[in-house]
Design a protein around this motif. Structure first.
Motif: not given
Length: 255
Positions: A109-112, A126-130
């Motif tokens: 994940l790139d988000s902090g 990103e959460e949906r993709e993961q």
């Protein structure tokens, strides 16, 4: 892909591994065998940054660049594409099957933290993709139907598969498996062998494994390294290993 050059690990006056050398090429399945206490897991611990070798170096080729990973932190090594499973299963047992795999995704994940806490659009995307990636991995290892069950409730063989799925979630290039067939019955062992070969092809993996089940090692490994008391005594293909007198003596003793 991986070059291990004269690594030595000392614990006080005890030499657990002594000047071990090995090389693993991209796309191989390579075995590491030896009697109990030979130093096999210690080698995995040095490769993955749990231990820093007393001597020697570990070189890993990533994106056609060689990197000295000797003594790097485990999280840094994982980000480079080396992941492992453990001899004793280390799942988050009170979490669901899905959550165990989802945790493996966090490495990519790139988000902090700030973005996650506020659930900003980038993090939600990103959460949906993961989540989709986790679903795909669980389908591949045959555990999607159990996605909402607690990890501890799974049968032993399925817990092994879940641990491998979690490792795959980190997008490894080199996967280290520490006794994946431990505790399995003959049918589970046969299924595991087919499973390892399948995921190697599916995910384009290189695999380095420790195993005591000789049918696994001889059945799927292209090359094998044999340790005895921390010393490399033989390297070769399965047929060469089976017929080597030193290997036979290490396992069966000397008359």
């Amino acid at each position: 892909m991986l070059k291990i050059d004269n690594i030595t690990m000392k614990f006080g006056g005890v030499v657990a591994v002594n000047q071990f050398n090995a090389s693993i090429s991209k796309g191989e399945i390579v075995g590491l065998i030896g009697p109990n206490g030979a130093g096999k897991t210690t080698i995995f611990n040095m490769i993955t940054g749990v231990y820093k070798p007393t001597l020697g170096s570990i070189i890993y080729e990533v994106n056609e660049n060689e990197e000295d990973i000797t003594g790097l932190r485990p999280d840094k090594i994982a980000k480079l594409g080396i992941c492992r499973t453990f001899q004793n299963i280390r799942l988050f047992k009170e979490l669901t099957v899905m959550d165990n795999v989802f945790i493996g995704n966090h490495l990519r994940l790139d988000s902090g933290v700030f973005s996650a806490v506020l659930r900003l659009p980038k993090y939600r995307s990103e959460e949906r993709e993961q989540f989709e990636k986790s679903r795909y991995l669980l389908e591949k290892v045959g555990l999607y139907e159990e996605r909402d069950e607690k990890a501890f409730s799974l049968p032993y063989g399925k817990q092994r598969r879940l641990e491998i799925a979690r490792a795959l979630a980190t997008d490894p290039k080199l996967l280290l498996l520490d006794e994946p067939a431990a505790g399995m019955n003959p049918q589970e062992t046969q299924d595991l062998m087919e499973f390892i070969v399948d995921i190697k092809k599916e995910f384009k993996l290189t695999i380095f494994l420790i195993e005591h089940h000789m049918e696994v090692v001889m059945g799927i490994c292209e090359r094998i390294y044999v340790l005895d008391h921390g010393i490399l005594i033989k390297e070769g293909n399965p047929l060469e290993i089976q017929n080597d007198q030193k290997v036979i003596e290490a396992y069966l003793g000397v008359e």
